[in-house]
Design an enzyme around this catalytic site. Structure first.
Site, short mmCIF file in Angstrom:
data_model
loop_
_atom_site.label_atom_id
_atom_site.label_comp_id
_atom_site.label_asym_id
_atom_site.label_seq_id
_atom_site.Cartn_x
_atom_site.Cartn_y
_atom_site.Cartn_z
N LYS A 195 15.50 74.33 30.66
CA LYS A 195 16.45 73.21 30.66
C LYS A 195 16.19 72.29 29.47
O LYS A 195 17.13 71.82 28.82
CB LYS A 195 16.38 72.45 31.99
N ASP A 227 22.85 68.01 39.45
CA ASP A 227 22.63 69.26 40.20
C ASP A 227 23.70 69.47 41.27
O ASP A 227 23.82 70.57 41.82
CB ASP A 227 21.26 69.20 40.91
N GLN A 248 13.44 69.06 40.36
CA GLN A 248 13.32 70.51 40.45
C GLN A 248 12.79 70.90 41.84
O GLN A 248 11.80 70.35 42.31
CB GLN A 248 12.39 71.04 39.34
N1 GUN Z 1 15.50 75.34 42.22
C1 GUN Z 1 16.19 76.50 42.14
N2 GUN Z 1 17.39 76.29 41.58
C2 GUN Z 1 17.47 74.98 41.30
C3 GUN Z 1 18.47 74.16 40.72
O1 GUN Z 1 19.56 74.59 40.34
N3 GUN Z 1 18.15 72.85 40.59
C4 GUN Z 1 16.97 72.33 41.00
N4 GUN Z 1 16.76 71.02 40.85
N5 GUN Z 1 16.03 73.05 41.55
C5 GUN Z 1 16.27 74.37 41.69
#
Ligand code: GUN
Length: 293
Positions: free
Chosen positions: A52, A119, A96
């Site tokens: 990211k 998200d 996350q």
């Molecule tokens: N863990 C697995 N996929 C994601 C996601 O798209 N966003 C976040 N914040 N955590 C994750």
């Protein structure tokens, strides 16, 4: 059979975003800024956050990673979220997942200002998505729909079978696929670990979206010839062929299933890159106040 090249599409979208960001900054507007809270040292989470950050650089965004150890308290995390909610320079942020077991994940998600919830996990965004209102759509479902759009795959009236009912993928992608929109307008069946005779549903599927996290689950005997397959699985399995000692394996037995399909996403290089780029898109929309004022 056509391979759906998520990496190529994602690279093209990143260039579109970068062009828009340079137009913004040349007008004197600020750079979009994404922040991420990362707890502990889970290998998957470390990798995702690193990807990211790299995508932010490619798009011309500012990024900030805020790290905590596994023993962080819920109240420390809530304080960090409150600071990000109040920080006018941060357009959007993510926490996350997964979080350590002593933290109430839902409480954390609900503490995020939904206007910065890039998200799309906050109940306001989830609810607005389910009734078709403007919102931040979570990244993986949005990435999947964008792939279907860019490959011009006709979803109208198709039978779409979603494997998995997670809040992050299964439920929201089922909502999007049934929505009165294109891509969308599909007849959707959601199968999960308690579904009886999954194979019967799969054999009638025009589109299969596999998001179980069960490597190689979908085998050739479960797939109707000509089906479209979107493989969301990314399980790390041991491998002697990579430096890291593991490789990613999807939910579909790719080698056996691919020859049967009209379209299929590879793992890696299918849905994964689209997930990251969808988060970038949401961050751009947040910076431009295109969803919420
Ligand atoms: N863990 C697995 N996929 C994601 C996601 O798209 N966003 C976040 N914040 N955590 C994750």
């Amino acid at each position: 059979m056509e391979l759906i090249d998520g990496k190529k599409v994602a690279d093209a979208i990143k260039q579109e975003i970068a062009a828009e960001v340079s137009a913004m900054t040349s007008r004197g507007e600020k750079q979009p800024h994404l922040a991420a809270i990362l707890v502990g040292h889970d290998g998957g989470s470390e990798t995702y956050v690193a990807h990211k950050v790299k995508a932010c650089e490619q798009c011309g965004f500012r990024s900030t990673v805020i790290r905590y150890e596994d023993d962080v308290t819920e109240s420390e995390l809530l304080d960090a979220i409150a600071r990000l909610n109040a920080d006018p320079d941060v357009d959007g942020f993510i926490v996350q997942l997964p979080l350590p077991r002593h933290i109430d994940e839902q409480r954390i998600i609900e503490a995020i200002d939904y206007r910065k919830d890039v998200d799309g996990f906050h109940p306001v965004n989830v609810g607005r998505m389910s009734i078709g209102l403007p919102c931040f759509v979570s990244a993986t479902p949005q990435g999947i729909v964008e792939l279907l759009r860019r490959y011009d795959i006709d979803t109208r009236g198709a039978h779409c079978v979603v494997l998995g009912r997670s809040n992050i993928v299964g439920k929201p992608v089922a909502q999007l696929m049934m929505q009165k929109a294109l891509p969308g307008d599909a007849t959707v069946t959601v199968c999960h670990s308690r579904t009886k005779n999954i194979k019967d549903y799969l054999l009638s599927a025009d589109i299969i979206i596999a998001a179980l996290g069960s490597p190689g689950f979908v085998t050739a005997d479960m797939v109707k010839p000509g089906a479209v397959i979107i493989d969301v699985g990314t399980t790390r399995v041991p491998s002697t062929e990579t430096k890291s000692g593991f490789r990613l394996k999807g939910d579909v037995d790719f080698d056996a299933v691919a020859p049967l399909c009209s379209y299929i996403t590879p793992v890696p290089g299918g849905v994964g890159p689209m997930t990251i780029v969808s988060l970038m898109k949401n961050t751009l929309l947040a910076a431009q106040h295109k969803i919420y004022d």
